[in-house]
Design a protein around this motif. Structure first.
Motif, short mmCIF file in Angstrom:
data_model
loop_
_atom_site.label_atom_id
_atom_site.label_comp_id
_atom_site.label_asym_id
_atom_site.label_seq_id
_atom_site.Cartn_x
_atom_site.Cartn_y
_atom_site.Cartn_z
N ARG A 131 74.93 -0.98 41.43
CA ARG A 131 75.56 -2.07 42.17
C ARG A 131 74.55 -2.93 42.94
O ARG A 131 74.87 -4.02 43.37
N SER A 132 73.32 -2.42 43.08
CA SER A 132 72.36 -3.19 43.87
C SER A 132 71.39 -3.99 43.00
O SER A 132 70.42 -4.54 43.50
N ILE A 133 71.65 -4.07 41.69
CA ILE A 133 70.77 -4.87 40.85
C ILE A 133 71.57 -6.01 40.21
O ILE A 133 72.78 -6.01 40.25
N SER A 134 70.85 -6.98 39.62
CA SER A 134 71.53 -8.18 39.11
C SER A 134 72.23 -7.89 37.79
O SER A 134 72.00 -6.88 37.14
N GLY A 135 73.09 -8.84 37.39
CA GLY A 135 73.84 -8.68 36.14
C GLY A 135 72.94 -8.53 34.93
O GLY A 135 73.18 -7.70 34.06
N GLY A 136 71.89 -9.34 34.90
CA GLY A 136 70.96 -9.27 33.78
C GLY A 136 70.24 -7.93 33.74
O GLY A 136 70.01 -7.36 32.67
N GLU A 137 69.90 -7.44 34.92
CA GLU A 137 69.22 -6.13 35.00
C GLU A 137 70.14 -5.00 34.55
O GLU A 137 69.73 -4.09 33.84
N ARG A 138 71.40 -5.12 34.97
CA ARG A 138 72.38 -4.11 34.54
C ARG A 138 72.51 -4.11 33.02
O ARG A 138 72.63 -3.06 32.39
N GLN A 139 72.49 -5.30 32.45
CA GLN A 139 72.57 -5.44 31.01
C GLN A 139 71.43 -4.69 30.32
O GLN A 139 71.61 -3.97 29.35
N PRO A 151 70.71 6.65 19.09
CA PRO A 151 71.88 6.59 18.22
C PRO A 151 71.49 6.23 16.79
O PRO A 151 70.42 5.67 16.56
N LYS A 152 72.36 6.57 15.84
CA LYS A 152 72.11 6.19 14.46
C LYS A 152 72.69 4.82 14.18
O LYS A 152 72.28 4.13 13.25
N VAL A 153 73.69 4.46 14.96
CA VAL A 153 74.34 3.15 14.83
C VAL A 153 74.48 2.60 16.24
O VAL A 153 74.65 3.35 17.19
N LEU A 154 74.41 1.27 16.36
CA LEU A 154 74.55 0.66 17.68
C LEU A 154 75.69 -0.36 17.63
O LEU A 154 75.73 -1.22 16.74
N LEU A 155 76.62 -0.22 18.56
CA LEU A 155 77.73 -1.16 18.66
C LEU A 155 77.67 -1.84 20.02
O LEU A 155 77.55 -1.16 21.04
N LEU A 156 77.73 -3.17 20.04
CA LEU A 156 77.70 -3.88 21.32
C LEU A 156 78.92 -4.77 21.43
O LEU A 156 79.18 -5.60 20.56
N ASP A 157 79.68 -4.57 22.51
CA ASP A 157 80.92 -5.32 22.69
C ASP A 157 80.71 -6.44 23.71
O ASP A 157 80.58 -6.17 24.90
N GLU A 158 80.70 -7.67 23.25
CA GLU A 158 80.54 -8.84 24.14
C GLU A 158 79.46 -8.60 25.19
O GLU A 158 79.73 -8.68 26.39
N PRO A 159 78.24 -8.31 24.78
CA PRO A 159 77.24 -7.88 25.77
C PRO A 159 76.84 -8.96 26.77
O PRO A 159 76.28 -8.64 27.80
N PHE A 160 77.17 -10.21 26.47
CA PHE A 160 76.72 -11.27 27.39
C PHE A 160 77.87 -11.89 28.17
O PHE A 160 77.69 -12.83 28.92
N ALA A 161 79.06 -11.33 27.98
CA ALA A 161 80.25 -11.96 28.57
C ALA A 161 80.18 -11.99 30.10
O ALA A 161 80.67 -12.92 30.73
N ALA A 162 79.56 -10.96 30.69
CA ALA A 162 79.58 -10.87 32.14
C ALA A 162 78.47 -11.68 32.81
O ALA A 162 78.37 -11.73 34.02
N LEU A 163 77.64 -12.35 32.00
CA LEU A 163 76.47 -13.02 32.57
C LEU A 163 76.76 -14.49 32.83
O LEU A 163 77.54 -15.13 32.13
N ASP A 164 76.07 -15.06 33.82
CA ASP A 164 76.21 -16.49 34.04
C ASP A 164 75.35 -17.23 33.01
O ASP A 164 74.44 -16.67 32.41
N SER A 167 71.32 -17.04 33.06
CA SER A 167 70.59 -15.85 32.63
C SER A 167 70.92 -15.46 31.19
O SER A 167 70.23 -14.65 30.59
N ARG A 168 71.97 -16.06 30.66
CA ARG A 168 72.44 -15.67 29.33
C ARG A 168 71.36 -15.84 28.25
O ARG A 168 71.14 -14.95 27.44
N VAL A 169 70.71 -17.01 28.27
CA VAL A 169 69.71 -17.30 27.24
C VAL A 169 68.58 -16.28 27.30
O VAL A 169 68.16 -15.71 26.29
N GLU A 170 68.13 -16.03 28.53
CA GLU A 170 67.02 -15.11 28.73
C GLU A 170 67.38 -13.70 28.26
O GLU A 170 66.63 -13.04 27.54
N ILE A 171 68.58 -13.24 28.68
CA ILE A 171 69.02 -11.89 28.30
C ILE A 171 69.23 -11.80 26.80
O ILE A 171 68.90 -10.80 26.17
#
Lengths: 291, 262
Positions: A131-139, A151-164, A167-171
Motif C-alpha cells: 500500500r505504500s508504493i505506487s501503482g506502477g511499482e505494484r504492477q 510458471p509454465k504459462v503466464l496469464l495477465l488480466d488487464e494488467p494496465f487497467a489500474a494505471l493512469d 505511467s501506462r506507456v512506461e509500464i
C-alpha cells in the motif's frame, strides 16, 4: 512447449466457448469489449472454475475427460487485474511466497526471490508494504511475483487497467520487455486495442463469449471481420450484400475495387476518405454528399 | 416557516429509564464495595485462588476455542458439505442454550459414568469433571460460538481472490490458510478471541454443573462470587468489581475493532 485450450464455460446464463493454441514464447493478446468473457476464459484456463473442457500444457492434460489438475498443481501463473498483492506481506515476502509456493525450498525460494527482485529492479522497495508504493511499482511486483513461481504459462488480466495514462506507456514497455524473456506461452487480456496491437504476436478477438477473429495485428488492421474489430483498429466497417462489386449496405451503396458477389464486409479506412467543396471528378469510386 | 421537532416524551422517558436501569446496579456495586478493607481482602486466599483458577482456565478455553473454532469457521465458509447449515446452527446453539443445560450435557457425555467419560477413564485414566481441565471444557463449550461467529464473518468478508491468487502460485490449501487467510483476518480473530475469553471468564452455570466447586481447582471467580455471597459478601463484591473492570476494559478494547464492523 505450448498451451492448448478448447473450453466451454457456462456462467450466470452467458457462455464462453473458445478454441485456442499458444506457442511457447508467443504472446497472444485476448482483445474484446467489456463483458465479452475474457476474464472468464482466463479463469477457466487457470482451473479456477472447475472442469470446463480441454486444457493442456506442453501436451500434458490439465483438464479433459477424466482429468482435472487443480489450480495449485497447474503451474499457470496469473497476474490479476487488481494485482492482489498480499497486503500484510512486504514486497520481498510477496515474491518469496510466489517462489516458495511453486515448490522451492526455503533457501531456494529466498535465492530465487533475490534474483527476481534484481531482475525487476525492486531492491529499493523490498521492505515496503504494497500500500505504500505506487501503482506502477505494484504492477512490477505482481509481475515479479508471478515470474518467481517459474510458471509454465503466464496469464495477465488487464494488467494496465489500474494505471493512469502517464505511467501506462512506461509500464507497458517494462512489461513487454519482461514478457519477451518468458519462455512459455503468454495470454494477455485487454480491451484496449492499442495495447493489443503493440504487445501481441497474435491477437484473438473475443465477442459475446466467442472468438470472432484471430491473426497478427496487421491482419486485423487490414481485414477486420466484425464492426467491433474495425472500430477498435480505427476502420469503418459496413455490412452488406454485393452484386458485381456494388455493395448495398442498407443506407448507402458502395463500389468495390474488385468484382465480388454475396454477403460482404466493406472496410473504409479513415485514410481513404477525402472531403471536397465541389463534386470531385476522376479518382474516387464512391462519392457521398455530406449532409 | 420554522418547525422545531421535539423529542417525544414517550420515547425519551423509557430510554432514560433504560440507562438508569443499566447503570444503577453497577453503581451500587461500586458504592457498596468495602473500599477500606480492600487491600487486606484482595490478598485473601479465596480471592487469589479464584483469580488464578479463572485466569488459567479462561485463557486455556479461549485458546482451545480458537484452535477448534477457526478450522470449523473455515469449513463453514469455504467448503460445501451436506448438513452444513445444520452444523452452523449447532455450532451457535450454546449461545442460546442455558449454560446449566450445557453443563449437564457435558456431564452425561464426559462424566465418570458418561458415554465418553467411562472410556476416557479406562483408556487414559482421565477424568474431566471436577478437574481444572473440566472447567476449561465447560468454558470452551459456551465460548466457542463467539469465535466461530466472528471468524466465519471475517472469512465471508475476505476477498476470496487473494486465495485464488495464492493458489495460482501453487500454494496448497493449508499454506493459503496459514499464510494468507489467517494474517488477513487477524484483527477479527483477535476480537473473537477477546469475546470468547470474556465469555469464558464469566462462565458460571456450565462450570458449576460440570466441574463443581473445589477451591483452588475448579472454583473460578463467578463460582466464588456465588459461594462467598452467603458467608463473606465482601469477597463476592470485590471479585465482582474485578470482573466489572475486566468487562469494561474489553468493551473499550473492542470499540475500535469489532463493534464498528457489525
Amino acid at each position: 512447449m505450448s498451451l492448448s485450450v478448447d473450453v466451454h464455460i457456462d456462467l450466470d446464463g452467458s457462455s464462453v466457448e473458445a478454441r485456442l493454441e499458444v506457442e511457447a514464447g508467443e504472446i497472444v493478446v485476448l482483445l474484446g469489449p467489456n463483458g465479452a468473457g475474457k476474464t472468464t476464459l482466463l479463469r477457466g484456463i487457470a482451473g479456477l472454475l472447475g472442469p470446463c473442457g480441454e486444457v493442456s500444457v506442453e501436451g500434458r492434460a490439465m483438464d479433459g475427460p477424466r482429468t482435472f489438475v487443480r489450480t495449485e498443481d497447474r503451474r499457470i501463473g496469473v497476474v490479476f487485474q487488481d494485482l492482489l498483492l498480499f497486503p500484510h506481506m512486504t514486497v520481498e515476502k510477496n515474491i518469496v511466497f510466489g517462489a516458495r509456493s511453486s515448490g522451492a525450498t526455503k533457501t531456494g525460494a529466498r535465492e530465487r526471490a533475490a534474483n527476481t527482485i534484481d531482475d525487476f529492479d525492486l531492491r529499493a522497495l523490498a521492505g515496503s508494504l504494497p500500500r505504500s508504493i505506487s501503482g506502477g511499482e505494484r504492477q512490477r511486483v505482481a509481475l515479479a511475483r508471478a515470474f518467481a513461481g517459474r510458471p509454465k504459462v503466464l496469464l495477465l488480466d488487464e494488467p494496465f487497467a489500474a494505471l493512469d495514462a502517464a505511467s501506462r506507456v512506461e509500464i507497458r514497455t517494462m512489461v513487454a520487455l519482461h514478457l519477451h524473456t518468458f519462455a512459455g506461452p503468454t495470454i494477455l487480456v485487454t480491451h484496449d486495442p492499442l495495447e493489443a496491437l503493440v504487445l501481441a504476436d497474435r491477437v484473438v478477438v473475443l465477442e459475446r463469449g466467442r472468438i470472432v477473429q484471430e491473426g497478427t495485428p496487421d491482419d486485423l488492421r487490414s481485414r477486420p471481420r466484425s464492426s467491433y474489430v474495425a472500430s477498435v483498429v480505427g476502420i469503418n466497417l459496413f455490412h452488406g450484400v454485393a452484386t458485381g462489386g456494388r455493395i448495398e449496405t442498407g443506407g448507402a451503396t458502395l463500389v468495390a475495387a474488385t468484382e465480388i458477389d454475396g454477403e460482404v464486409f466493406a472496410a473504409v479506412h479513415p485514410r481513404a476518405v477525402a472531403l471536397y467543396r465541389n463534386r470531385p471528378e476522376g479518382t474516387p469510386r464512391n462519392v457521398w454528399r455530406a449532409a | 416557516m420554522k418547525r422545531t421537532s421535539h423529542l417525544p416524551w414517550s420515547l425519551l422517558v423509557p430510554g432514560l429509564i433504560a440507562v438508569v436501569f443499566l447503570l444503577f446496579p453497577l453503581a451500587a456495586l461500586v458504592i457498596k464495595a468495602p473500599w477500606s478493607e480492600m487491600t487486606a481482602e484482595i490478598s485473601s486466599p479465596e480471592i487469589l485462588n479464584a483469580l488464578r483458577v479463572s485466569l488459567v482456565t479462561s485463557v486455556g478455553a479461549a485458546l482451545l476455542a480458537t484452535a477448534l473454532g477457526v478450522p470449523l469457521a473455515y469449513l463453514l465458509a469455504r467448503t460445501t458439505f451436506p448438513g452444513r447449515r445444520l452444523v452452523r446452527g449447532l455450532a451457535l446453539l450454546p449461545l442460546l442454550l442455558p449454560p446449566v443445560v450445557g453443563g449437564l450435557a457435558l456431564l452425561l457425555a464426559f462424566g465418570r459414568r458418561g458415554i465418553a467419560g467411562e472410556w476416557l477413564l479406562d483408556a487414559f485414566g482421565l477424568t474431566l469433571p471436577f478437574s481444572t481441565a473440566g472447567v476449561v471444557v465447560a468454558q470452551t463449550f459456551v465460548a466457542m460460538p463467539f469465535l466461530v461467529l466472528t471468524a466465519e464473518g471475517a472469512l465471508n468478508n475476505l476477498d476470496r481472490r487473494y486465495e485464488e491468487a495464492a493458489t495460482t502460485m501453487g500454494a496448497s490449501r493449508l499454506s493459503v490458510f496459514g499464510h494468507v487467510i489467517v494474517p488477513m483476518i487477524l484483527p477479527s480473530l483477535g476480537a473473537g478471541m477477546l469475546l470468547a475469553w470474556a465469555r469464558a471468564l464469566g462462565e458460571f452455570g456450565a462450570t458449576i454443573t460440570f466441574a463443581g466447586n473445589l477451591p483452588g481447582v475448579t472454583t473460578s471467580m463467578p463460582v466464588e462470587v456465588y459461594i462467598a455471597l452467603q458467608t463473606r459478601p465482601e469477597t463476592a463484591i470485590i471479585l465482582s468489581l474485578i470482573l466489572l473492570v475486566v468487562s469494561l476494559a474489553i468493551l473499550v478494547g473492542l470499540r475500535g475493532n469489532w463493534l464498528q464492523h457489525t
